[in-house]
Design a protein around this motif. Sequence first.
Motif, PDB file in Angstrom:
ATOM      1  N   TYR A  37     141.744  16.041 -58.199  1.00 32.09           N
ATOM      2  CA  TYR A  37     140.416  16.808 -58.438  1.00 32.09           C
ATOM      3  C   TYR A  37     140.459  16.883 -60.023  1.00 32.09           C
ATOM      4  CZ  TYR A  37     139.397  18.102 -53.675  1.00 32.09           C
ATOM      5  OH  TYR A  37     139.164  18.078 -52.415  1.00 32.09           O
ATOM      6  N   ARG A  38     139.171  17.311 -60.715  1.00 29.64           N
ATOM      7  CA  ARG A  38     139.187  17.872 -62.038  1.00 29.64           C
ATOM      8  C   ARG A  38     138.383  18.873 -62.132  1.00 29.64           C
ATOM      9  NH1 ARG A  38     136.060  12.690 -64.819  1.00 29.64           N
ATOM     10  NH2 ARG A  38     133.841  13.187 -63.988  1.00 29.64           N
ATOM     11  N   GLN A  39     138.727  19.816 -63.230  1.00 24.73           N
ATOM     12  CA  GLN A  39     137.851  21.074 -63.524  1.00 24.73           C
ATOM     13  C   GLN A  39     137.621  21.091 -65.056  1.00 24.73           C
ATOM     14  OE1 GLN A  39     139.251  24.660 -61.966  1.00 24.73           O
ATOM     15  NE2 GLN A  39     137.395  25.471 -62.278  1.00 24.73           N
ATOM     16  N   LYS A  43     132.785  24.566 -65.406  1.00 22.25           N
ATOM     17  CA  LYS A  43     132.297  23.994 -64.258  1.00 22.25           C
ATOM     18  C   LYS A  43     133.371  24.135 -63.098  1.00 22.25           C
ATOM     19  CE  LYS A  43     129.852  20.384 -66.628  1.00 22.25           C
ATOM     20  NZ  LYS A  43     129.642  18.970 -66.868  1.00 22.25           N
ATOM     21  N   GLU A  44     132.853  23.924 -61.912  1.00 29.40           N
ATOM     22  CA  GLU A  44     133.803  23.956 -60.690  1.00 29.40           C
ATOM     23  C   GLU A  44     134.574  22.607 -60.497  1.00 29.40           C
ATOM     24  OE1 GLU A  44     130.726  26.806 -57.954  1.00 29.40           O
ATOM     25  OE2 GLU A  44     131.330  24.746 -57.338  1.00 29.40           O
ATOM     26  N   ARG A  45     135.594  23.087 -59.695  1.00 24.80           N
ATOM     27  CA  ARG A  45     136.812  22.041 -59.534  1.00 24.80           C
ATOM     28  C   ARG A  45     135.740  20.898 -58.613  1.00 24.80           C
ATOM     29  NH1 ARG A  45     142.513  23.557 -58.257  1.00 24.80           N
ATOM     30  NH2 ARG A  45     142.160  24.852 -60.158  1.00 24.80           N
ATOM     31  N   GLU A  46     136.262  19.625 -59.017  1.00 27.10           N
ATOM     32  CA  GLU A  46     135.482  18.746 -58.092  1.00 27.10           C
ATOM     33  C   GLU A  46     136.425  17.554 -57.870  1.00 27.10           C
ATOM     34  OE1 GLU A  46     132.264  17.043 -60.831  1.00 27.10           O
ATOM     35  OE2 GLU A  46     133.566  16.200 -61.989  1.00 27.10           O
ATOM     36  N   ALA A  91     138.908  17.139 -68.956  1.00 31.47           N
ATOM     37  CA  ALA A  91     138.851  18.041 -67.898  1.00 31.47           C
ATOM     38  C   ALA A  91     140.622  18.306 -67.700  1.00 31.47           C
ATOM     39  CB  ALA A  91     138.379  17.703 -66.437  1.00 31.47           C
ATOM     40  N   TYR A  94     143.959  17.959 -61.276  1.00 36.97           N
ATOM     41  CA  TYR A  94     144.728  18.606 -60.298  1.00 36.97           C
ATOM     42  C   TYR A  94     145.199  17.434 -59.203  1.00 36.97           C
ATOM     43  CZ  TYR A  94     143.498  22.915 -62.604  1.00 36.97           C
ATOM     44  OH  TYR A  94     143.177  23.860 -63.583  1.00 36.97           O
TER      45      TYR A  94
END
Length: 115
Positions: A37-39, A43-46, A91, A94
């Motif tokens: 994932y990335r954030q 912004k929200e984590r995506e 970003a 994760y």
Amino acid sequence: QVQLVESGGGLVQPGGSLRLSCAASGFTFSFYHMSWYRQAPGKERELVAAITSTKSTNYADYVKGRFAISRDNAKKTVYLQMNSLKPEDTAVYYCNANVGSINSWGQGTQVTVSS
């Protein structure tokens, strides 16, 4: 307990490449799906990419053709090869594993794409 440790982030110019690694421990790695994932700030984590226990993969549309997720079960490590990086890829990235219905995260690794 589940532990995920990311590495490989850094500063790269647009068009460059990085390979992220996530070393896993505390569970039977080969049995579980793994995800990146990335954030970005504000912004929200995506979800970026995911790989199943049988090594099937899927990607967010915005990274298809540029990023590749892979895993080495012997090393208990999942990788994210990132090519043709863009400033909008900046970003914290994760690693994620859902083990026994518990969602576990690494500490994250910063990727900055800038000239």
